[in-house]
Design a protein around this motif. Structure first.
Motif, PDB file in Angstrom:
ATOM      1  N   VAL A 172       0.857  -1.182   0.000  1.00 13.45           N
ATOM      2  CA  VAL A 172       0.000   0.000   0.000  1.00 13.45           C
ATOM      3  C   VAL A 172       0.892   1.230   0.000  1.00 13.45           C
ATOM      4  O   VAL A 172       1.700   1.422   0.923  1.00 13.45           O
ATOM      5  N   GLU A 173       0.768   2.040  -1.043  1.00 17.87           N
ATOM      6  CA  GLU A 173       1.514   3.293  -1.143  1.00 17.87           C
ATOM      7  C   GLU A 173       0.618   4.397  -0.603  1.00 17.87           C
ATOM      8  O   GLU A 173      -0.320   4.837  -1.268  1.00 17.87           O
ATOM      9  N   ARG A 174       0.921   4.866   0.583  1.00 13.60           N
ATOM     10  CA  ARG A 174      -0.027   5.668   1.357  1.00 13.60           C
ATOM     11  C   ARG A 174      -0.102   7.134   0.956  1.00 13.60           C
ATOM     12  O   ARG A 174      -1.074   7.818   1.318  1.00 13.60           O
ATOM     13  N   THR A 175       0.872   7.641   0.247  1.00 14.08           N
ATOM     14  CA  THR A 175       0.928   9.086   0.009  1.00 14.08           C
ATOM     15  C   THR A 175       0.557   9.482  -1.414  1.00 14.08           C
ATOM     16  O   THR A 175       0.812  10.607  -1.831  1.00 14.08           O
ATOM     17  N   THR A 176      -0.039   8.581  -2.158  1.00 14.27           N
ATOM     18  CA  THR A 176      -0.454   8.906  -3.525  1.00 14.27           C
ATOM     19  C   THR A 176      -1.955   8.717  -3.660  1.00 14.27           C
ATOM     20  O   THR A 176      -2.527   7.792  -3.066  1.00 14.27           O
ATOM     21  N   PRO A 177      -2.638   9.596  -4.394  1.00 16.79           N
ATOM     22  CA  PRO A 177      -4.081   9.415  -4.572  1.00 16.79           C
ATOM     23  C   PRO A 177      -4.369   8.229  -5.476  1.00 16.79           C
ATOM     24  O   PRO A 177      -3.525   7.787  -6.253  1.00 16.79           O
ATOM     25  N   GLY A 178      -5.588   7.724  -5.383  1.00 20.79           N
ATOM     26  CA  GLY A 178      -5.997   6.605  -6.212  1.00 20.79           C
ATOM     27  C   GLY A 178      -7.066   5.792  -5.529  1.00 20.79           C
ATOM     28  O   GLY A 178      -7.283   5.910  -4.313  1.00 20.79           O
ATOM     29  N   PRO A 179      -7.768   4.935  -6.272  1.00 17.30           N
ATOM     30  CA  PRO A 179      -8.876   4.160  -5.706  1.00 17.30           C
ATOM     31  C   PRO A 179      -8.392   3.083  -4.738  1.00 17.30           C
ATOM     32  O   PRO A 179      -7.448   2.356  -5.025  1.00 17.30           O
ATOM     33  N   LEU A 180      -9.066   3.001  -3.577  1.00 14.98           N
ATOM     34  CA  LEU A 180      -8.798   1.956  -2.590  1.00 14.98           C
ATOM     35  C   LEU A 180     -10.001   1.032  -2.412  1.00 14.98           C
ATOM     36  O   LEU A 180      -9.842  -0.102  -1.956  1.00 14.98           O
ATOM     37  N   GLY A 181     -11.196   1.514  -2.775  1.00 18.11           N
ATOM     38  CA  GLY A 181     -12.395   0.686  -2.692  1.00 18.11           C
ATOM     39  C   GLY A 181     -12.597   0.088  -1.312  1.00 18.11           C
ATOM     40  O   GLY A 181     -12.439   0.762  -0.283  1.00 18.11           O
ATOM     41  N   GLU A 182     -12.919  -1.212  -1.295  1.00 15.95           N
ATOM     42  CA  GLU A 182     -13.153  -1.929  -0.043  1.00 15.95           C
ATOM     43  C   GLU A 182     -11.925  -2.744   0.359  1.00 15.95           C
ATOM     44  O   GLU A 182     -12.050  -3.774   1.017  1.00 15.95           O
ATOM     45  N   SER A 183     -10.737  -2.288  -0.049  1.00 17.52           N
ATOM     46  CA  SER A 183      -9.526  -3.073   0.189  1.00 17.52           C
ATOM     47  C   SER A 183      -9.214  -3.255   1.670  1.00 17.52           C
ATOM     48  O   SER A 183      -8.491  -4.183   2.046  1.00 17.52           O
ATOM     49  N   LYS A 184      -9.753  -2.395   2.554  1.00 22.01           N
ATOM     50  CA  LYS A 184      -9.509  -2.576   3.994  1.00 22.01           C
ATOM     51  C   LYS A 184      -9.995  -3.947   4.461  1.00 22.01           C
ATOM     52  O   LYS A 184      -9.390  -4.561   5.348  1.00 22.01           O
ATOM     53  N   THR A 185     -11.073  -4.428   3.869  1.00 17.80           N
ATOM     54  CA  THR A 185     -11.596  -5.744   4.246  1.00 17.80           C
ATOM     55  C   THR A 185     -10.583  -6.832   3.929  1.00 17.80           C
ATOM     56  O   THR A 185     -10.377  -7.766   4.712  1.00 17.80           O
ATOM     57  N   THR A 186      -9.921  -6.720   2.786  1.00 18.16           N
ATOM     58  CA  THR A 186      -8.912  -7.700   2.397  1.00 18.16           C
ATOM     59  C   THR A 186      -7.667  -7.561   3.252  1.00 18.16           C
ATOM     60  O   THR A 186      -7.114  -8.562   3.731  1.00 18.16           O
ATOM     61  N   LEU A 187      -7.201  -6.329   3.459  1.00 18.02           N
ATOM     62  CA  LEU A 187      -5.970  -6.104   4.217  1.00 18.02           C
ATOM     63  C   LEU A 187      -6.088  -6.610   5.652  1.00 18.02           C
ATOM     64  O   LEU A 187      -5.093  -7.055   6.241  1.00 18.02           O
ATOM     65  N   ALA A 188      -7.303  -6.570   6.200  1.00 20.02           N
ATOM     66  CA  ALA A 188      -7.500  -7.042   7.568  1.00 20.02           C
ATOM     67  C   ALA A 188      -7.238  -8.538   7.692  1.00 20.02           C
ATOM     68  O   ALA A 188      -6.986  -9.050   8.797  1.00 20.02           O
ATOM     69  N   GLN A 189      -7.287  -9.274   6.573  1.00 22.85           N
ATOM     70  CA  GLN A 189      -7.057 -10.724   6.591  1.00 22.85           C
ATOM     71  C   GLN A 189      -5.592 -11.094   6.337  1.00 22.85           C
ATOM     72  O   GLN A 189      -5.235 -12.272   6.365  1.00 22.85           O
ATOM     73  N   LEU A 190      -4.748 -10.081   6.083  1.00 24.07           N
ATOM     74  CA  LEU A 190      -3.357 -10.330   5.729  1.00 24.07           C
ATOM     75  C   LEU A 190      -2.440 -10.087   6.916  1.00 24.07           C
ATOM     76  O   LEU A 190      -2.834  -9.483   7.917  1.00 24.07           O
ATOM     77  N   GLU A 191      -1.204 -10.528   6.796  1.00 23.95           N
ATOM     78  CA  GLU A 191      -0.218 -10.406   7.869  1.00 23.95           C
ATOM     79  C   GLU A 191       0.619  -9.144   7.655  1.00 23.95           C
ATOM     80  O   GLU A 191       1.351  -9.044   6.665  1.00 23.95           O
ATOM     81  N   PRO A 192       0.517  -8.155   8.566  1.00 25.50           N
ATOM     82  CA  PRO A 192       1.332  -6.946   8.414  1.00 25.50           C
ATOM     83  C   PRO A 192       2.820  -7.276   8.577  1.00 25.50           C
ATOM     84  O   PRO A 192       3.217  -7.972   9.519  1.00 25.50           O
ATOM     85  N   ILE A 193       3.630  -6.769   7.676  1.00 28.31           N
ATOM     86  CA  ILE A 193       5.064  -7.032   7.702  1.00 28.31           C
ATOM     87  C   ILE A 193       5.870  -5.770   7.968  1.00 28.31           C
ATOM     88  O   ILE A 193       6.840  -5.783   8.730  1.00 28.31           O
ATOM     89  N   TYR A 194       5.449  -4.659   7.366  1.00 25.50           N
ATOM     90  CA  TYR A 194       6.186  -3.402   7.537  1.00 25.50           C
ATOM     91  C   TYR A 194       5.214  -2.257   7.332  1.00 25.50           C
ATOM     92  O   TYR A 194       4.294  -2.330   6.505  1.00 25.50           O
ATOM     93  N   ALA A 195       5.442  -1.160   8.070  1.00 32.08           N
ATOM     94  CA  ALA A 195       4.604   0.027   7.905  1.00 32.08           C
ATOM     95  C   ALA A 195       5.370   1.259   8.348  1.00 32.08           C
ATOM     96  O   ALA A 195       6.094   1.234   9.347  1.00 32.08           O
ATOM     97  N   ASP A 196       5.236   2.325   7.575  1.00 32.12           N
ATOM     98  CA  ASP A 196       5.694   3.649   7.977  1.00 32.12           C
ATOM     99  C   ASP A 196       4.718   4.660   7.393  1.00 32.12           C
ATOM    100  O   ASP A 196       3.634   4.280   6.920  1.00 32.12           O
TER     101      ASP A 196
END
Length: 613
Positions: A525-549
């Motif tokens: 997830v590239e957090r600082t660029t505009p663009g469609p995210l849709g309902e992707s939060k539902t999918t991301l909640a099922q994944l394993e976080p590895i890195y975030a800044d």
């Protein structure tokens, strides 16, 4: 000067175009030479890239950046990838200018002043400015190869005449042609540009050998197209209207193309070309070219030179007229039918690219025009000058220098903002450290999906222009890209069918298992660029976080595996072999050309008489 021999004195004037070409190249790309990376529209350079399937052209998308991406992937672990791109760009611009000078010297036998005019025509024009702003740095290697390809074709034709049977020089000419094809073949379009030039100029008896050499130099992208099948599918017909050549202010489409401008993207145009200066610059360029058309086409004792020059004039006319016809309503209808029904013709949709084929003829005509006018001024001023030979020679030299200076000024001033990075648009960027952290943590199977949707980004550090997502070149696994291009408010479909399925799945909040079934192992997830995210939060909640800044977030897809067919290994082997063949032609061709053109006593072999005018 008494201690300097005639050979060395003759060498100094030949070095002036070398330095002048380098000066203009540095003046054009100046800001980019500082620390950082080129990231502008289609241009993406990164500290390091990796030799994944997409770099070999074996991904879903058509192999448009083959073997360019593979070259960077191989060299960037040794040399910083940003330096490689900058080096290639500077060398390409220098080679374009110096090649035009050498072509004018050999075909027209002009002196230093007209050679510098040829350099200026080749480098200081809207085509170079627009392609730099569009980010087509690798296309400019194909552009740079054009005068050298014409020169190699001329030398090959001369070597085939009965009185020219020297094996050494003939080998040098064929080796030079191989190197030209390989250098131009850094992208498929570049290969087509060099191939068209050679086919038109080489002569019938050399045609089969030339085509075989061109196919060998194009092996990486031809092989990738055949193996992946991505480029063999028909392209979206919507791309024809979207990428058609465009008329600039106070100019028709034909006039813009004749002035070496007219790119489809209005945002990739220097500011000067959005004003009446576009008309002024085009008019001046065409007037200067017109002054030398007759001299360029006129016969002399070298029949091969005349044939090459006339063929270049015909090629230039076709390179301007055909793209202009392609921008008409019926022309676009024909092109739409072709791309919809004939696989591979999508390469032709950006027709303005092919106006590059006019550059060698333009350079020759401007150089010939400079000499013609200087000769006329000298003849009409002879009555007022001394008749002594030294004074007459000095007068001719002065007039030639002044005429060349006027030509150069008239070419450069209307396009003043090509200076220093096309108005400072070519500024290097600096990537956040998070990119390196993400790359180091991707250590498992599966391809990479990226959010937000789409291929283009606007990062805080990348400037106002949209840029191609650097993830595809920054990360060690294949990054799925749809190939869809937003142009003028419409979307031109790409070839990435699996990438579209994955993007749709993410935007609709699909499950992690569905992602794994599509061979997706990671989501970035590239957090600082505009663009469609849709309902992707539902999918991301099922994944394993590895890195975030604050800039990036990386997730692992549980249960992801690589489902590669056994035949895929053999495809990679074939792709490797094609790239090795291309590299051998590039490096071997250059070395053999240089070695073969040096006589046994260490003196360079000359294929043209010394300049006497």
């Amino acid at each position: 000067m008494n201690g300097i021999g005639p050979a060395r004195r003759d060498r100094w004037p030949k070095l002036i175009p070398v330095g002048y070409s380098g000066l203009l190249a540095v003046l054009i790309v100046g800001p980019l030479l500082g620390p950082g990376y080129l990231l502008l529209r289609d241009a993406v350079s990164t500290p390091r890239s990796y030799l994944a399937d997409s770099e070999l052209g074996l991904g879903d998308a058509a192999p448009r950046a083959v073997p360019q991406d593979a070259l960077l992937a191989v060299l960037s672990p040794i040399i910083d990838g940003g330096l490689i791109v900058k080096g290639i760009l500077v060398v390409a611009l220098w080679a374009a200018g110096y090649g035009a000078a050498v072509l004018a010297r050999e075909l027209l036998r002009v002196s230093t002043g007209p050679q510098l005019v040829a350099v200026t025509v080749a480098l200081w024009n809207p085509y170079v400015a627009e392609r730099l702003l569009q980010g087509h740095w690798s296309l400019l290697t194909g552009y740079a190869a054009l005068p050298w390809t014409a020169l190699a074709a001329y030398r090959i034709r001369k070597r085939n005449t009965p009185d020219r049977t020297n094996t050494r020089t003939r080998s040098a000419s064929w080796a030079a042609l191989a190197a030209c094809f390989a250098a131009a073949g850094l992208t498929p379009t570049g290969a087509l540009l060099a191939g068209c030039t050679a086919v038109v100029l080489i002569g019938r008896r050399n045609l089969l050998a030339t085509l075989a050499l061109l196919l060998a130099a194009s092996a990486p992208w031809l092989t990738a197209t055949a193996l992946s099948g991505a480029g063999s599918e028909p392209s979206d017909p919507a791309g024809i209207a979207a990428f058609a050549a465009r008329a600039e202010p106070a100019l028709s489409t034909l006039g813009s193309l004749a002035g070496l401008g007219g790119i489809w993207n209005v945002d990739s145009v220097p500011n000067s070309r959005t004003t009446p200066l576009a008309l002024v610059g085009t008019a001046l360029l065409l007037i200067l070219v017109a002054t030398g058309i007759r001299a360029t086409a006129t016969a002399d004792t070298d029949r091969d030179s005349v044939r090459i020059r006339r063929a270049l004039l015909i090629l230039a006319a076709a390179a301007v007229v055909l793209p202009a016809l392609g921008a008409t309503s019926w022309g676009m209808s024909v092109m739409e039918w072709l791309v919809a029904h004939v696989p591979g013709t999508g390469l032709l949709r950006d027709t303005q690219k092919y106006v590059a084929l006019a550059m060698p003829a333009y350079a020759l005509c401007a150089a010939a025009g400079c000499r013609t006018l200087a000769t006329w001024f000298t003849a009409h001023g002879a009555a007022t000058t001394s008749s002594t030979e030294p004074s007459a020679h000095n007068s001719r030299t002065t007039v030639m220098s002044l005429t060349a200076a006027v030509f150069i000024a008239l070419l450069m001033l209307p396009l003043f903002d090509l200076t220093w990075g096309v108005g400072n648009a070519l500024r290097p960027v600096h990537y956040p450290v998070g990119w390196q952290q993400v790359a180091e943590r991707i250590d498992g199977p599966g391809d990479i999906a990226v959010l937000p949707g789409g291929m283009f980004r606007k990062f805080p550090y990348s400037g106002r222009a949209p840029v191609l997502d650097p993830a595809a070149r920054m990360l060690p696994r294949d990054v799925l890209q749809t190939g869809e291009l937003p142009v003028h408010g419409r979307t031109v479909a790409g070839e990435g069918a699996r990438a579209r399925d994955v993007e749709t799945l993410l935007l609709h909040g699909g499950s992690a298992q569905q992602l794994a079934n599509l061979d997706v192992g990671w989501v970035l997830v590239e957090r600082t660029t505009p663009g469609p995210l849709g309902e992707s939060k539902t999918t991301l909640a099922q994944l394993e976080p590895i890195y975030a800044d604050s800039q990036l977030a990386l997730y692992r897809v549980p249960g992801a595996t690589d489902h590669r067919a056994e035949s895929h290994i053999s495809q990679r082997v074939i792709a490797y072999a094609a790239h090795i063949l291309w590299a051998a032609l590039l490096v071997g061709g250059l070395l053999l050309a240089l070695i073969s053109r040096v006589a046994p006593d260490g003196r360079a072999v000359s294929s043209a008489p010394p300049s006497t005018r």
